[in-house]
Write an enzyme that holds these catalytic residues in place. Structure first.
Site, mmCIF file in Angstrom:
data_model
loop_
_atom_site.group_PDB
_atom_site.id
_atom_site.type_symbol
_atom_site.label_atom_id
_atom_site.label_comp_id
_atom_site.label_asym_id
_atom_site.label_seq_id
_atom_site.Cartn_x
_atom_site.Cartn_y
_atom_site.Cartn_z
ATOM 1 N N LYS A 1 -51.741 -20.382 -29.276
ATOM 2 C CA LYS A 1 -50.989 -19.545 -30.020
ATOM 3 C C LYS A 1 -50.876 -18.024 -29.253
ATOM 4 C CE LYS A 1 -51.939 -21.491 -34.488
ATOM 5 N NZ LYS A 1 -52.550 -21.604 -35.762
ATOM 6 N N VAL A 2 -51.897 -17.858 -28.686
ATOM 7 C CA VAL A 2 -52.080 -16.710 -27.657
ATOM 8 C C VAL A 2 -52.363 -16.982 -26.335
ATOM 9 C CG1 VAL A 2 -53.072 -14.560 -27.475
ATOM 10 C CG2 VAL A 2 -52.565 -15.335 -29.664
#
Ligand SMILES: NC(=O)c1ccc[n+]([C@@H]2O[C@H](COP(=O)([O-])OP(=O)(O)OC[C@H]3O[C@@H](n4cnc5c(N)ncnc54)[C@H](O)[C@@H]3O)[C@@H](O)[C@H]2O)c1
Length: 385
Positions: free
Chosen positions: A310-311
């Site tokens: 996600k990051v």
């Protein structure tokens, strides 16, 4: 109200509603607030908020980065008057799309319709409030007639709109915003839903049935035979397509809840489901009261989000969580951004580009699938077993 005895008062005694009306506060870029954040917010969560301001104003808003920015909203922010901060960011092009709880969008409609919410106290007798027809959200008070009349407006809108069949929440909120603008053009200055429609900014909700908007859509189906239905798949695909189109991606997460994950699941959906190696977010800012120690998604750190894709792993220095009440931190954050050099960007108007962006998502997903299929080894079947 249906769950109150017939004839019970719709309006509480004036004494509960004597507090000042809650207005949408619009940040102006106050030099004093910037000075406070620069000079005074040095450590602990003040330090984290200062970091958040810098990541946003210096990096996410820098024109060279061309960052597509999502804002997620949970917690009772529009009832508390923070819609004005969101409106300011929308108007200046400082955010590109929103994912909100349904509650915040529903309560925004009270402002659009010129109903009043009042400053009050969290220490009131709720039984008495109930008997007097007063609704309380912590220290925000309003008569139950505000709910009833807002609901009546939503049902009237649904009938007039002739919306039928499955639609994305972006479409529902856009049409709702256009309707509000037509009825009362100045409301763009004090309604997030109206301002977003005016600026072509898509608003999604991760919980379409968890609000009075969803409740009235359910009524519309049952009582009017409507086929209108929120199609969450469209929301998932539109949000993925918007994220995919971003040169860089970044988010401002207010609170936690389902909007946080609905935004953050975009990148995993792209790589895990569609096979498109987009990579994770480049920037991550969260302002929340949620704690990491309970293990929930709401309090999960950007570091944990790395493991899910996600990051982006290399950008943890461009991520921050400020553990603050967002009713305090967010207006300060917005003051800082509005007073910063990159305080205006061209509007992306993504509401009008959704179809093209989803078509591009399909094209890239098909290309990814064709590559995977061509690389796949034929599976040998052991016919003796
Ligand atoms: N009529 C409706 O449509 C409807 C539906 C649901 C909720 N509500 C009302 O709206 C309010 C908002 O509900 P919601 O669903 O948006 O979210 P919520 O209040 O349930 O909060 C969700 C998340 O935000 C965080 N959070 C909450 N307040 C915060 C704060 N001040 N600062 C930082 N983080 C915070 C929470 O920890 C949680 O992660 C509720 O208090 C409720 O009274 C109305």
């Amino acid at each position: 109200m249906p769950h109150r005895a017939p004839g019970s008062p719709a309006h509480g005694p004036a004494r509960f509603l004597q507090g000042k009306p809650i207005r949408y506060y619009r940040p102006t870029g106050s030099a004093e607030v910037r000075q406070l954040i620069e000079g005074g917010f040095q450590a602990f969560n003040a330090g984290r908020l200062s970091e958040a301001c810098h990541i946003y104003a210096d990096k996410m808003l820098a024109p060279a980065g061309d960052t597509t920015i999502g804002l997620t909203v949970a917690g009772a922010l529009t009832p508390a008057g923070l819609g004005g901060c969101v409106i300011e960011l929308i108007e200046r092009g400082l955010i590109d799309f929103i994912i909100s709880t349904g509650a915040n969008l529903y309560h925004d409609l009270h402002y659009a319709l010129n109903f009043q919410l009042h400053r009050g106290s969290p220490f009131l007798d709720d039984v008495e409030l109930y008997e007097q027809g007063i609704i309380r959200i912590y220290d925000v008070l309003f008569p139950s007639s505000v709910l009833l009349e807002t609901d009546a407006y939503i049902r009237d809108f649904l009938v007039r709109s002739s919306l039928q069949g499955p639609i994305a929440t972006s479409e529902l909120h856009y049409r709702l915003g256009l309707d509000l603008l037509e009825r009362n053009p100045p409301c763009a200055e004090y309604s997030v839903v109206a301002k977003a429609a005016q600026c072509g900014l898509p608003i999604y909700t991760s919980s379409p049935r968890d609000s009075s908007i969803g409740m009235n859509i359910a009524y519309h189906e049952l009582m009017n035979g409507s086929t209108l239905m929120i199609d969450p798949n469209r929301d998932v695909n539109e949000v993925c397509a918007i994220i995919l189109s971003g040169h860089r991606n970044g988010c401002i997460i207010l609170g936690g809840g389902s909007p946080k994950n609905f935004y953050l699941q975009g990148q995993p959906t792209l790589w895990e489901v569609y096979g498109i190696p987009k990579g994770g977010n480049d920037y991550f800012i969260q302002i929340t009261t949620d704690q990491v120690v309970w293990g929930g998604l709401s309090g999960a750190t950007p570091a944990e989000a790395v493991s899910w894709g996600k990051v982006n792993p290399g950008v943890l220095s461009d991520t921050v969580v400020a553990y603050c009440d967002s009713t305090i931190a967010f207006p300060l954050f917005c003051e800082y951004a509005v007073g910063s050099p990159h305080n205006r960007r061209p509007l992306r108007k993504l509401i009008h580009r959704r179809e093209a962006l989803v078509a591009d998502l399909v094209r890239q997903a098909k290309a990814a699938k064709a590559t995977t299929d061509s690389q796949a080894q034929p599976v040998e079947i052991d016919r003796h077993r």
